[in-house]
Design an enzyme around this catalytic site. Structure first.
Site, short mmCIF file in Angstrom:
data_model
loop_
_atom_site.label_atom_id
_atom_site.label_comp_id
_atom_site.label_asym_id
_atom_site.label_seq_id
_atom_site.Cartn_x
_atom_site.Cartn_y
_atom_site.Cartn_z
N LYS A 80 -17.64 18.56 -1.28
CA LYS A 80 -17.29 17.45 -2.20
C LYS A 80 -18.55 16.67 -2.54
O LYS A 80 -18.89 15.69 -1.86
CB LYS A 80 -16.24 16.55 -1.53
CG LYS A 80 -15.86 15.33 -2.34
CD LYS A 80 -14.59 14.66 -1.83
CE LYS A 80 -14.34 13.35 -2.55
NZ LYS A 80 -13.03 12.78 -2.31
N ARG A 82 0.85 -1.20 0.00
CA ARG A 82 0.00 0.00 0.00
C ARG A 82 0.89 1.25 0.00
O ARG A 82 0.63 2.21 -0.71
CB ARG A 82 -0.95 -0.01 1.22
CG ARG A 82 -1.98 -1.13 1.17
CD ARG A 82 -3.08 -0.96 2.20
NE ARG A 82 -2.67 -1.25 3.55
CZ ARG A 82 -2.78 -2.43 4.16
NH1 ARG A 82 -3.30 -3.46 3.50
NH2 ARG A 82 -2.40 -2.59 5.42
N LYS A 134 -11.37 15.05 5.87
CA LYS A 134 -12.53 14.62 5.08
C LYS A 134 -13.48 13.75 5.90
O LYS A 134 -13.04 12.94 6.70
CB LYS A 134 -12.07 13.83 3.87
CG LYS A 134 -13.19 13.63 2.86
CD LYS A 134 -12.89 12.52 1.90
CE LYS A 134 -13.45 11.22 2.44
NZ LYS A 134 -13.31 10.11 1.49
C1 5MM Z 1 -10.82 6.84 -1.74
O1 5MM Z 1 -12.08 6.30 -1.38
C2 5MM Z 1 -12.80 6.89 -0.29
C3 5MM Z 1 -13.59 5.83 0.42
O2 5MM Z 1 -12.81 5.10 1.21
P1 5MM Z 1 -13.49 3.98 2.17
O3 5MM Z 1 -14.80 3.58 1.56
O4 5MM Z 1 -12.49 2.91 2.16
O5 5MM Z 1 -13.63 4.64 3.50
C4 5MM Z 1 -13.91 7.81 -0.79
O6 5MM Z 1 -14.52 8.49 0.26
C5 5MM Z 1 -13.39 8.78 -1.77
O7 5MM Z 1 -12.57 9.72 -1.13
C6 5MM Z 1 -14.51 9.53 -2.48
O8 5MM Z 1 -15.67 8.76 -2.60
C7 5MM Z 1 -14.03 9.90 -3.85
O9 5MM Z 1 -13.57 8.72 -4.49
P2 5MM Z 1 -14.12 8.40 -5.94
O10 5MM Z 1 -13.44 7.10 -6.30
O11 5MM Z 1 -15.61 8.30 -5.84
O12 5MM Z 1 -13.66 9.57 -6.78
#
Ligand code: 5MM
Length: 336
Positions: free
Chosen positions: A217, A44, A134
């Site tokens: 967001k 990772r 976040k």
């Molecule tokens: C990177 O993924 C985040 C979610 O992580 P977990 O489900 O493991 O907690 C997610 O919150 C992400 O930051 C946002 O949804 C934006 O990611 P996408 O892939 O939708 O652009």
């Protein structure tokens, strides 16, 4: 200009956006399994430090959202991950929610948890170098959902989180994600997303949040992924702008969209059109996870030691997203 507003502008201005690399270990394990790589702390770290040391970090990435494991890791060169990110001029950020759990009395829906002990965790993350955070609320669309209960309780949690984050001198990313799963129309997505965002701002205002010191967001407005009535990219941009215009107070400096399961190209093209048609004062940029990392992860899995090949792939994607955040992306540039 307040300190918080300065941080916001540093993250999202001048063609920069956010790299959402805050996958929890469970999610990262799924992503790595999809390319046949074992999910270990070392792997990772290797994938993430390869991205964070790419050239495009300087011009295209204003902030990186990290997961708890990553913010505590040292790179294979001995510096800390927040230091590596800061050395490119980007700001380290951290996911502070502890995940979406079943909502009592409406167990098919989710409530995001993580408020207990948050003030103490924020102090720790600030010391590690984080300057923004976040928290993601998740909502599903179906005949009866999202319920008023889910809309209200997630908005309340997002506001309490934001207050604690601003008290700790960091910028909260407020992420209400209305999922694209389902066969609903884009019009329903527009109505439900507007209701969700409006409730969030009602609660943020009640909790005395400095709106010039947050980043919203949201999801873009799309038809459900099982709907037979998909809309054009132009309509996605129009409906997304309509939603934000009526739901987001003008003090908010900017919006950084999630990609939510769109392909890399779709997420880039839709952001490009949103910026071309942008008739608001909001900066419109990206905070993508999958839409920034998908190709890079596939490339990396071919040879995890080939840093250059992975970085070339990531640089291209980040540069395309950056162009889209200025409304300057095109198919020709994409395929060059
Ligand atoms: C990177 O993924 C985040 C979610 O992580 P977990 O489900 O493991 O907690 C997610 O919150 C992400 O930051 C946002 O949804 C934006 O990611 P996408 O892939 O939708 O652009």
């Amino acid at each position: 200009m307040t300190e918080l507003n300065k941080i916001v502008l540093k993250i999202i201005s001048n063609g920069k956006g956010i790299l959402a690399a805050d996958e929890s270990n469970g999610t990262m394990t799924k992503r790595l399994a999809s390319v046949n790589i074992t999910s270990s702390p070392e792997n990772r770290l290797l994938f993430r430090e390869t991205l964070f040391s790419s050239d495009s970090m300087k011009d295209c990435i204003g902030g990186v959202i990290l997961y708890d494991e990553t913010i505590n890791q040292k790179t294979n060169y001995g510096n800390s991950i927040p230091d590596l990110i800061s050395s490119s001029g980007a700001i380290p950020g951290i996911k502070v929610d502890t995940g979406a759990k079943d909502l009592a009395k409406s167990s098919e829906e989710k409530i995001t948890e993580g408020l207990d002990g948050l003030r103490e965790r924020l102090n720790k993350y600030y010391k590690l170098g984080a300057r923004f955070t976040k928290w993601r609320g998740v909502y599903t669309i179906s005949k009866e959902y999202p319920s008023k209960l889910a809309i209200h309780s997630n908005a309340h949690a997002l506001a309490r989180y934001s207050a604690l984050v601003q008290e700790s001198r960091m910028v909260p990313i407020v992420e209400p994600e209305v999922l694209m799963d389902g066969d609903h129309s884009a019009e329903i997505c527009l109505n439900k997303t507007s209701e969700v965002i409006q409730k969030c701002f009602e609660e943020l205002i009640l909790h005395k949040i400095d709106l010039s010191g947050i980043i919203l967001k949201p999801n873009m407005i799309l038809a459900g992924n099982k709907s037979k009535h998909q809309i054009s990219n132009e309509e996605v941009s129009e409906k997304t702008l309509e939603c934000l215009k009526k739901s987001v107070p003008s003090e908010v400096p900017g919006v950084a969209f999630l990609s939510g399961g769109q392909s890399e190209i779709e997420a880039t093209e839709n952001l490009n059109l949103i910026n071309k048609n942008n008739n608001t004062n909001f900066i419109m940029t990206y905070s993508y996870g999958r839409a920034l990392q998908h190709s890079a992860l596939r490339q990396w899995s071919k040879d995890i030691k080939n840093k250059e090949a992975t970085q070339n792939t990531f640089n291209h994607r980040a540069r395309m997203c950056s162009l889209a955040s200025k409304g300057k992306w095109s198919v020709e540039l994409e395929n060059k």
